[in-house]
Structure formats: structure tokens, C-alpha cells
Design a protein around this motif. Structure first.
Motif, mmCIF file in Angstrom:
data_model
loop_
_atom_site.group_PDB
_atom_site.id
_atom_site.type_symbol
_atom_site.label_atom_id
_atom_site.label_comp_id
_atom_site.label_asym_id
_atom_site.label_seq_id
_atom_site.Cartn_x
_atom_site.Cartn_y
_atom_site.Cartn_z
ATOM 1 N N ILE A 13 -57.131 28.337 17.768
ATOM 2 C CA ILE A 13 -56.877 27.548 18.971
ATOM 3 C C ILE A 13 -56.877 28.479 20.182
ATOM 4 N N ILE A 14 -56.973 27.887 21.360
ATOM 5 C CA ILE A 14 -57.042 28.666 22.599
ATOM 6 C C ILE A 14 -56.072 28.089 23.628
ATOM 7 N N ARG A 15 -55.520 28.971 24.439
ATOM 8 C CA ARG A 15 -54.800 28.587 25.651
ATOM 9 C C ARG A 15 -55.414 29.416 26.773
ATOM 10 N N ARG A 16 -55.689 28.809 27.930
ATOM 11 C CA ARG A 16 -56.596 29.429 28.897
ATOM 12 C C ARG A 16 -55.982 30.153 30.096
ATOM 13 N N PRO A 17 -54.690 30.063 30.418
ATOM 14 C CA PRO A 17 -54.204 30.757 31.618
ATOM 15 C C PRO A 17 -54.491 32.251 31.590
ATOM 16 N N ASN A 18 -54.674 32.829 32.813
ATOM 17 C CA ASN A 18 -54.922 34.263 32.910
ATOM 18 C C ASN A 18 -53.608 35.009 33.132
ATOM 19 N N ALA A 19 -53.708 36.294 33.427
ATOM 20 C CA ALA A 19 -52.522 37.141 33.491
ATOM 21 C C ALA A 19 -51.661 36.899 34.723
ATOM 22 N N LEU A 20 -52.074 35.989 35.608
ATOM 23 C CA LEU A 20 -51.204 35.585 36.719
ATOM 24 C C LEU A 20 -50.109 34.638 36.235
ATOM 25 N N THR A 21 -50.279 34.117 35.017
ATOM 26 C CA THR A 21 -49.319 33.164 34.456
ATOM 27 C C THR A 21 -48.830 33.669 33.098
ATOM 28 N N PRO A 22 -47.542 33.938 32.941
ATOM 29 C CA PRO A 22 -47.070 34.387 31.632
ATOM 30 C C PRO A 22 -47.170 33.255 30.616
ATOM 31 N N PRO A 23 -47.524 33.579 29.380
ATOM 32 C CA PRO A 23 -47.582 32.514 28.378
ATOM 33 C C PRO A 23 -46.187 31.990 28.073
ATOM 34 N N THR A 24 -46.099 30.712 27.864
ATOM 35 C CA THR A 24 -44.840 30.154 27.396
ATOM 36 C C THR A 24 -44.634 30.556 25.940
#
Length: 222
Positions: A80-91
């Protein structure tokens, strides 16, 4: 009769792998998570097992479900994939979902399946991505996904040493028109899978632990 195991065959690349291998007359065993996936795979003539790779308890029963099988090819497709970049910390929820499916699931699967592949002198391949290559990172897009696939590459390269009778590799399917890749991707699932099959058929012991590409190229940097 030696069999092919496709782990994560409900849709997309996994389902197309089932389709092409069964059309070639191969015996295919495929894992799915739900009834809808089971129906799609059964319609292609494959044997079906229900396994949720994100759930270690579910994966733990895979070896006994495969008892007596000789696998000359196993392919771990689930991802699976989650797309935010490094400007947004992963939940934490996204981190756990991606890492459990893309990394933990593969690491849980290896001790269950690799001995059966080793007994047949076969190949155990894990779908990775060119986005996993640390030496060629153009941006931080999908940084959690990139991290998970880099971790998968390491897990497979490390595990190879414990299963000398098998050839463990990671393989990049390319950017494919699936739910994950989107409709603008340059490769259809059919073309990607044809490339994957040709590349996997060309694997030799010299490829152990390496990242391969669907078009036959071998990664020269990680």
C-alpha cells in the motif's frame, strides 16, 4: 507438480500475475484478504487462500496451509502507499498501515514460504519499487512508501543468507496503471506483468538479494 504462489492477488498486478500464469497452464496458489478477491481469483482457475499480510496471526498459518507444496516461484505482491511528502509527518496510523503491509508482512512471510521455495530450488520475489533506491531520490514525494520499500530491500537481502537453496530478490514492476499507480501511469498491468515474468524467468543465483527491474535491468545502486 511445482506450483506458483502469488501473495496479494486480489487486484492489480497480483491478479494479472494469476491470470497470465494460469493461462500458461501453471498451477497457481493465490492469497486474498476478502470474499471479493476470492471470487476474482477463483474465476481464473487458481487455488485460493485467505491471508491478511498486515496481520501476523493470519500470516502465521500460511505454512500449514501450504504443507506439502513445492514452490518454484513465489511472489509477494501485497503493498500500500501513502503519498504525503516530508513537509508532513506521517501519522502513526499511516506509518503502521504501510510498514505492516510492505515490510512486516514480507518479513513474517519469509520463514513461512522460503523453505518451500528452497526445497524446489526456486525464486522468491518481492515487489519493490525504483522509489526505494537511495542513490537516485529526486524528491520526498511518498516518503513513507519510499522508506518502506528501502526497508523491504534490506529485509530480503539479509534473509537470503538463511535460505541458500532459494534465490530471493526484490523486483520493481515500474509505474503501472493500477489503483496505486493511477490511470496516467505509462505501463498497463498486462505489460508490467509480461516484463516481470520474463525477468523472473531469467533470474540466476548471481541475482540473490538484488533489486531487479521489470524490463530486466539489474539495479547498480541502492
Amino acid at each position: 507438480m511445482k506450483s506458483i504462489l502469488i501473495i496479494g492477488a486480489s487486484r492489480g498486478i497480483g491478479l494479472e500475475l494469476v491470470r497470465q500464469y494460469t493461462e500458461d497452464g501453471r498451477r497457481v496458489i493465490a492469497t486474498v484478504r476478502d470474499d471479493a478477491g476470492r471470487e476474482r481469483v477463483q474465476a481464473l482457475g487458481a487455488d485460493v487462500l485467505t491471508v491478511d499480510v498486515a496481520n501476523p496471526a493470519s500470516v502465521s498459518g500460511l505454512a500449514w496451509q501450504l504443507d506439502g507444496e513445492k514452490l518454484d516461484l513465489a511472489i509477494y505482491v501485497a503493498g500500500i502507499i501513502r503519498r504525503p511528502n516530508a513537509l508532513t509527518p506521517p501519522t502513526q496510523q499511516d506509518f503502521d498501515a504501510v510498514m505492516h503491509t510492505n515490510v512486516l508482512g514480507a518479513m513474517q512471510t519469509i520463514p513461512q514460504v522460503a523453505p518451500l521455495v528452497a526445497d524446489a530450488g526456486g525464486v522468491f520475489a518481492f515487489l519493490s519499487s525504483s522509489m526505494s533506491q537511495i542513490g537516485s531520490v529526486p524528491n520526498s514525494d511518498s516518503w513513507l512508501y519510499r522508506t518502506s520499500k528501502a526497508a523491504l530491500n534490506m529485509a530480503v537481502a539479509a534473509a537470503q543468507h538463511n535460505y541458500p537453496g532459494a534465490t530471493l530478490v526484490t523486483i520493481d514492476p515500474g509505474w503501472v496503471q493500477t489503483d496505486m499507480g493511477g490511470g496516467t501511469a505509462p505501463l498497463t498491468a498486462q505489460d508490467s506483468v509480461r516484463g516481470l515474468r520474463n525477468t523472473l524467468a531469467s533470474v540466476t543465483p548471481a541475482d540473490k538479494g538484488r533489486l531487479l527491474h521489470h524490463d530486466g535491468r539489474r539495479a547498480t545502486h541502492w
